[in-house]
Design a protein around this motif. Sequence first.
Motif, mmCIF file in Angstrom:
data_model
loop_
_atom_site.group_PDB
_atom_site.id
_atom_site.type_symbol
_atom_site.label_atom_id
_atom_site.label_comp_id
_atom_site.label_asym_id
_atom_site.label_seq_id
_atom_site.Cartn_x
_atom_site.Cartn_y
_atom_site.Cartn_z
ATOM 1 N N SER A 155 66.942 96.000 17.646
ATOM 2 C CA SER A 155 66.639 94.627 17.245
ATOM 3 C C SER A 155 66.779 93.649 18.408
ATOM 4 C CB SER A 155 67.551 94.200 16.095
ATOM 5 O OG SER A 155 67.303 94.961 14.948
ATOM 6 N N GLY A 156 67.865 93.804 19.221
ATOM 7 C CA GLY A 156 68.059 92.904 20.365
ATOM 8 C C GLY A 156 66.923 92.991 21.351
ATOM 9 N N ASP A 157 66.512 94.199 21.711
ATOM 10 C CA ASP A 157 65.405 94.362 22.659
ATOM 11 C C ASP A 157 64.101 93.822 22.100
ATOM 12 O OD1 ASP A 157 67.166 95.583 24.381
ATOM 13 O OD2 ASP A 157 66.654 97.622 23.727
ATOM 14 N N LEU A 158 63.898 94.022 20.795
ATOM 15 C CA LEU A 158 62.660 93.520 20.185
ATOM 16 C C LEU A 158 62.600 91.996 20.209
ATOM 17 C CD1 LEU A 158 62.475 95.948 17.106
ATOM 18 C CD2 LEU A 158 60.962 95.953 19.092
ATOM 19 N N VAL A 159 63.740 91.339 19.955
ATOM 20 C CA VAL A 159 63.760 89.869 19.998
ATOM 21 C C VAL A 159 63.522 89.376 21.417
ATOM 22 C CG1 VAL A 159 65.221 87.842 19.678
ATOM 23 C CG2 VAL A 159 65.199 89.649 17.940
ATOM 24 N N ILE A 160 64.151 90.010 22.404
ATOM 25 C CA ILE A 160 63.947 89.617 23.808
ATOM 26 C C ILE A 160 62.492 89.808 24.207
ATOM 27 C CG2 ILE A 160 64.514 90.209 26.192
ATOM 28 C CD1 ILE A 160 67.311 90.938 25.215
ATOM 29 N N ALA A 161 61.892 90.934 23.755
ATOM 30 C CA ALA A 161 60.500 91.190 24.107
ATOM 31 C C ALA A 161 59.566 90.139 23.512
ATOM 32 C CB ALA A 161 60.094 92.575 23.617
ATOM 33 N N GLY A 188 60.698 86.486 25.373
ATOM 34 C CA GLY A 188 60.589 86.417 26.819
ATOM 35 C C GLY A 188 59.206 86.818 27.298
ATOM 36 N N ALA A 189 59.097 86.834 28.618
ATOM 37 C CA ALA A 189 57.820 87.188 29.227
ATOM 38 C C ALA A 189 57.850 88.624 29.730
ATOM 39 C CB ALA A 189 57.511 86.247 30.379
ATOM 40 N N SER A 190 58.807 89.403 29.243
ATOM 41 C CA SER A 190 58.976 90.771 29.713
ATOM 42 C C SER A 190 57.847 91.653 29.193
ATOM 43 C CB SER A 190 60.329 91.321 29.253
ATOM 44 O OG SER A 190 60.393 92.700 29.525
ATOM 45 N N SER A 191 57.597 92.707 29.965
ATOM 46 C CA SER A 191 56.578 93.666 29.535
ATOM 47 C C SER A 191 57.068 94.542 28.400
ATOM 48 C CB SER A 191 56.171 94.552 30.717
ATOM 49 O OG SER A 191 57.309 95.268 31.201
ATOM 50 N N ALA A 192 58.329 94.328 27.999
ATOM 51 C CA ALA A 192 58.868 95.108 26.873
ATOM 52 C C ALA A 192 58.187 94.775 25.555
ATOM 53 C CB ALA A 192 60.363 94.858 26.753
ATOM 54 N N ILE A 193 57.272 93.807 25.593
ATOM 55 C CA ILE A 193 56.479 93.521 24.399
ATOM 56 C C ILE A 193 55.779 94.774 23.910
ATOM 57 C CG2 ILE A 193 54.437 92.897 25.735
ATOM 58 C CD1 ILE A 193 55.572 91.122 22.557
ATOM 59 N N ASN A 194 55.561 95.771 24.783
ATOM 60 C CA ASN A 194 54.939 97.039 24.390
ATOM 61 C C ASN A 194 55.765 97.757 23.330
ATOM 62 O OD1 ASN A 194 52.882 96.632 26.207
ATOM 63 N ND2 ASN A 194 53.970 97.652 27.888
ATOM 64 N N LEU A 195 57.078 97.589 23.337
ATOM 65 C CA LEU A 195 57.936 98.205 22.321
ATOM 66 C C LEU A 195 57.624 97.659 20.934
ATOM 67 C CD1 LEU A 195 60.314 100.069 21.636
ATOM 68 C CD2 LEU A 195 61.845 98.143 22.122
ATOM 69 N N LEU A 235 58.890 92.400 12.163
ATOM 70 C CA LEU A 235 58.699 92.425 13.622
ATOM 71 C C LEU A 235 57.953 91.194 14.117
ATOM 72 C CD1 LEU A 235 57.761 96.197 14.096
ATOM 73 C CD2 LEU A 235 59.842 95.067 14.885
ATOM 74 N N PHE A 236 57.035 90.680 13.310
ATOM 75 C CA PHE A 236 56.228 89.555 13.767
ATOM 76 C C PHE A 236 56.854 88.189 13.465
ATOM 77 C CE2 PHE A 236 52.803 92.623 14.191
ATOM 78 C CZ PHE A 236 52.097 92.129 15.280
ATOM 79 N N CYS A 237 57.620 88.096 12.379
ATOM 80 C CA CYS A 237 58.049 86.772 11.910
ATOM 81 C C CYS A 237 59.489 86.414 12.280
ATOM 82 C CB CYS A 237 57.886 86.678 10.392
ATOM 83 S SG CYS A 237 56.182 86.904 9.825
ATOM 84 N N ILE A 238 60.343 87.354 12.556
ATOM 85 C CA ILE A 238 61.756 87.061 12.825
ATOM 86 C C ILE A 238 61.994 87.063 14.338
ATOM 87 C CG2 ILE A 238 64.123 87.863 12.505
ATOM 88 C CD1 ILE A 238 63.307 88.965 9.816
ATOM 89 N N ASN A 239 62.669 86.015 14.810
ATOM 90 C CA ASN A 239 62.863 85.848 16.257
ATOM 91 C C ASN A 239 64.329 85.828 16.660
ATOM 92 O OD1 ASN A 239 60.071 85.664 16.776
ATOM 93 N ND2 ASN A 239 60.086 83.502 16.165
ATOM 94 N N THR A 240 65.252 86.152 15.727
ATOM 95 C CA THR A 240 66.669 86.223 16.084
ATOM 96 C C THR A 240 67.186 87.616 15.803
ATOM 97 O OG1 THR A 240 67.393 85.500 13.888
ATOM 98 C CG2 THR A 240 67.004 83.775 15.552
ATOM 99 N N SER A 241 68.117 88.068 16.647
ATOM 100 C CA SER A 241 68.627 89.434 16.540
ATOM 101 C C SER A 241 69.371 89.657 15.228
ATOM 102 C CB SER A 241 69.552 89.723 17.735
ATOM 103 O OG SER A 241 70.110 91.016 17.620
ATOM 104 N N GLY A 242 70.206 88.700 14.820
ATOM 105 C CA GLY A 242 70.977 88.852 13.592
ATOM 106 C C GLY A 242 70.099 88.953 12.361
ATOM 107 N N ASN A 243 69.096 88.074 12.273
ATOM 108 C CA ASN A 243 68.196 88.114 11.117
ATOM 109 C C ASN A 243 67.376 89.399 11.076
ATOM 110 O OD1 ASN A 243 69.079 85.616 10.252
ATOM 111 N ND2 ASN A 243 67.457 84.486 11.304
ATOM 112 N N MET A 244 66.970 89.859 12.272
ATOM 113 C CA MET A 244 66.187 91.087 12.310
ATOM 114 C C MET A 244 67.034 92.287 11.875
ATOM 115 S SD MET A 244 63.771 92.572 15.359
ATOM 116 C CE MET A 244 62.668 91.168 15.210
#
Length: 474
Positions: free
Chosen positions: A346-352, A355-362, A417-426
């Motif tokens: 969840s943390g990595d997904l929120v950061i992706a 942020g502008a990281s290429s981890a958006i692929n995850l 995955l598309f609507c939640i932008n905080t780690s705790g909520n996800m």
Amino acid sequence: MTPLLLTSRDEFDQPSVGMRLGRLWLSRSDWMHRRVDTFEFVDARTVRSTIAFHITVPDEAPVLKNMSGTQRQSMVPLMLLDKASLSYRFRMCDDEGHSLPRLRSRECSMLERHFLIAATEALIGDKIPRTPWLADHPDGLASAFREITTSEYRDGERVYEEMRSQPWGLSLEQANRLFSERGSADFFRLSVKVLSGCHILCALIPKKPGTECMVKITTDLANNWDADRKRPWRGVFRLFGWETWKFMTTPPAGDPRSYHCEVWVPGGVEIHPRSRGLTPRPPELLKYHEGYLGRHCFHAAAHGFTSDTDYRLDLKLRSRAVGWMLATLVTAVTVLVLLVVGYMKSGDLVIAKTGASSAINLVVLLTSIFLAVGAASITVLARSSSGAHALEDRMLVGLRGVSWCIPVICFAAVLTLFCINTSGNMECAFTVLFWAECLILALLLIPAAIRIVSTLAQWVRECRAEFKKARGLL
């Protein structure tokens, strides 16, 4: 005894013919050797019933012939038709499939009325007195018999009590012979009760008296899956693909030398070996046997039924659900694993996402997998009902309803995955979806586990029975 010859159907209105038919009906055990009932599901709501009578055309059977005498048909009573659900939408044929004619309702009424008149006069030892003081019954009991032998259903017990309350011009001794609670009067009471609610179905068989033959009656019956109101919790078993089939049957009371019954179900449905079968069972001292021809046919053989008892086939049906159940379980486990991955990442997904990281692929990868698994689940459910029998489809409604929650969980995860932008909520969302998926998986595993255990237990019982049988032969 020489058979009675009838040259036209108008001659049915004769007391001698009605009495002959009555004696013939009472002596069914002498000429009706076996009756076989076969039930087969046409669809979820229709059961095809085939009744086969193995008979010897009795010597006393009245014979109907044409005017030239070249064609003769023996009149044979076969079974009772309930007036409350009277329907002549059935096909009667011989063992070669040739159609056989039958008596019409009006003709049956005349024969039954004259049978009651002849039986009554035999009991009282005189002609039935006329009762001119009763406007509705100018011919006494004969008028009452005319009313109860029509095609209108009447409560036999009530009709008998109403008859008993009238004097009918009978002497005290005659009334005691007819309406007492013992002896031959019981035969009169039973005859009135039966003929008030039923017609005797008479077939016209183009065979000579003394000839052995088989008569088949085929009809489609409406099958109602009534819920058990006294035990509503039993409806939960429908969620697991189980149904209890309760079908009222009318085996002849002590008539044929043997009665056989077979119930066939489609390949996707099986009959539970621990079904109750025919209930209530005939007395234990008399012959009763039940067994199975594979998992899809129940067979019962019995004789010695009691006359005042209604019998019922009580079978437990189970949908097999082998192929698509395995695919559904694999899909459910896959979704469960993906939800665990989503919770842990969840943390990595929120950061992706933020942020502008290429981890958006995850995020894209996990979303694609959820969509693919959801589509696969829908495909499995759609293909599982294609080409299946209607009964199988109906019995799988509960399990399919649970299985349809799997793609709902997948699409809910995609929205997370598309609507939640905080780690705790996800994490919270994936936790809720995880436990929902666990519940779905449990609802799918419980019936599967029960089926496996019951199958193994049945196999063990069969092995023990074979072992005991083998030891007994040594």
